[in-house]
Scaffold this motif. Structure first.
Motif, short mmCIF file in Angstrom:
data_model
loop_
_atom_site.label_atom_id
_atom_site.label_comp_id
_atom_site.label_asym_id
_atom_site.label_seq_id
_atom_site.Cartn_x
_atom_site.Cartn_y
_atom_site.Cartn_z
N VAL A 180 0.82 -1.20 0.00
CA VAL A 180 0.00 0.00 0.00
C VAL A 180 0.86 1.26 0.00
O VAL A 180 0.60 2.18 -0.76
CB VAL A 180 -0.92 0.00 1.23
N ALA A 181 1.88 1.27 0.86
CA ALA A 181 2.72 2.46 0.98
C ALA A 181 4.06 2.08 1.56
O ALA A 181 4.15 1.17 2.39
CB ALA A 181 2.05 3.51 1.88
N THR A 182 5.10 2.78 1.12
CA THR A 182 6.47 2.55 1.59
C THR A 182 7.10 3.87 1.97
O THR A 182 6.89 4.88 1.28
CB THR A 182 7.31 1.86 0.51
N ILE A 183 7.88 3.86 3.05
CA ILE A 183 8.69 5.02 3.41
C ILE A 183 10.12 4.56 3.57
O ILE A 183 10.41 3.61 4.31
CB ILE A 183 8.15 5.73 4.67
N GLY B 220 13.09 9.23 4.01
CA GLY B 220 11.81 9.92 4.14
C GLY B 220 11.00 9.92 2.86
O GLY B 220 9.83 10.33 2.86
N THR B 221 11.60 9.47 1.77
CA THR B 221 10.86 9.36 0.52
C THR B 221 9.73 8.35 0.66
O THR B 221 9.91 7.31 1.30
CB THR B 221 11.80 8.92 -0.61
N THR B 222 8.59 8.66 0.06
CA THR B 222 7.42 7.78 0.17
C THR B 222 6.89 7.40 -1.21
O THR B 222 7.04 8.14 -2.18
CB THR B 222 6.29 8.47 0.95
N THR B 223 6.31 6.23 -1.28
CA THR B 223 5.61 5.78 -2.48
C THR B 223 4.26 5.19 -2.07
O THR B 223 4.13 4.66 -0.94
CB THR B 223 6.41 4.73 -3.26
N TYR B 224 3.30 5.25 -2.97
CA TYR B 224 1.95 4.77 -2.67
C TYR B 224 1.37 3.99 -3.85
O TYR B 224 1.66 4.27 -5.00
CB TYR B 224 1.01 5.96 -2.38
N ALA B 225 0.52 3.03 -3.52
CA ALA B 225 -0.27 2.38 -4.56
C ALA B 225 -1.24 3.41 -5.13
O ALA B 225 -1.71 4.30 -4.41
CB ALA B 225 -1.03 1.20 -3.97
N VAL C 181 -4.54 4.33 -3.31
CA VAL C 181 -4.61 5.07 -2.04
C VAL C 181 -3.96 6.44 -2.12
O VAL C 181 -4.00 7.19 -1.15
CB VAL C 181 -3.97 4.26 -0.89
N LYS C 182 -3.39 6.78 -3.27
CA LYS C 182 -2.74 8.09 -3.41
C LYS C 182 -3.72 9.21 -3.11
O LYS C 182 -4.85 9.21 -3.58
CB LYS C 182 -2.19 8.25 -4.84
N GLY C 183 -3.24 10.17 -2.34
CA GLY C 183 -4.07 11.30 -1.99
C GLY C 183 -4.98 11.07 -0.79
O GLY C 183 -5.59 12.01 -0.28
N ARG C 184 -5.06 9.81 -0.34
CA ARG C 184 -5.91 9.49 0.82
C ARG C 184 -5.11 8.96 2.00
O ARG C 184 -5.47 9.21 3.15
CB ARG C 184 -6.97 8.44 0.42
N PHE C 185 -4.05 8.22 1.74
CA PHE C 185 -3.22 7.62 2.79
C PHE C 185 -1.90 8.36 2.88
O PHE C 185 -1.35 8.81 1.87
CB PHE C 185 -2.94 6.14 2.48
N THR C 186 -1.37 8.43 4.09
CA THR C 186 -0.06 9.03 4.33
C THR C 186 0.74 8.12 5.26
O THR C 186 0.29 7.81 6.36
CB THR C 186 -0.19 10.42 4.95
N ILE C 187 1.92 7.72 4.79
CA ILE C 187 2.81 6.90 5.62
C ILE C 187 3.85 7.81 6.27
O ILE C 187 4.30 8.79 5.66
CB ILE C 187 3.49 5.79 4.78
N SER C 188 4.19 7.50 7.50
CA SER C 188 5.22 8.28 8.20
C SER C 188 5.95 7.35 9.16
O SER C 188 5.56 6.19 9.35
CB SER C 188 4.59 9.46 8.96
N ARG C 189 7.03 7.87 9.74
CA ARG C 189 7.81 7.06 10.67
C ARG C 189 8.38 7.93 11.76
O ARG C 189 8.65 9.12 11.54
CB ARG C 189 8.92 6.31 9.94
N ASP C 190 8.56 7.35 12.93
CA ASP C 190 9.20 8.00 14.07
C ASP C 190 10.37 7.11 14.46
O ASP C 190 10.19 6.09 15.14
CB ASP C 190 8.21 8.17 15.21
#
Length: 113
Positions: free
Chosen positions: A48-51, A55-60, A63-72
């Protein structure tokens, strides 16, 4: 042994939001890419999504524009913010780090009115 613990799923109405969390143990979290996957009943698991560590992200596309992946990185946790959820987003959601063959138990997301 890398372990993944997903949480935050639930039942939500179409158009609603959820935030999934993925706690990682047993690895140097900051250097690996993290990916959220999902598997709907009767379907293959899909990314669905990779970070990446940068910090670069990719999305299926779905889900683009609706999902946001992040990391701490200090918390060794990845997140998936899901907005404007649709019934077709219903699935068990998993996370996994780059290079790991382990899977967590996943967290169920159900989008239904």
């Amino acid at each position: 042994q890398v372990q993944f613990v997903e949480s935050g799923g639930g039942l939500v109405q179409p158009g609603g939001s959820l935030r999934l969390s993925c706690a990682v143990s047993g690895s140097i979290f900051s250097i690996y890419a993290m990916t959220w996957y999902r598997q709907a009943p009767g379907k293959q698991r899909e990314a669905v999504a990779t970070i990446f560590s940068t910090g670069t992200t990719t999305y299926a596309d779905s889900v683009k524009g609706r999902f946001t992946i992040s990391r701490d990185n200090p918390k060794k946790t990845a997140y998936l913010q899901m907005n404007n959820l649709k019934p077709e987003d219903t699935a068990v959601y998993y996370c996994k780090s780059q290079g790991s063959s382990n899977w967590g138990q996943g967290t169920q997301v159900t989008v239904s009115s």
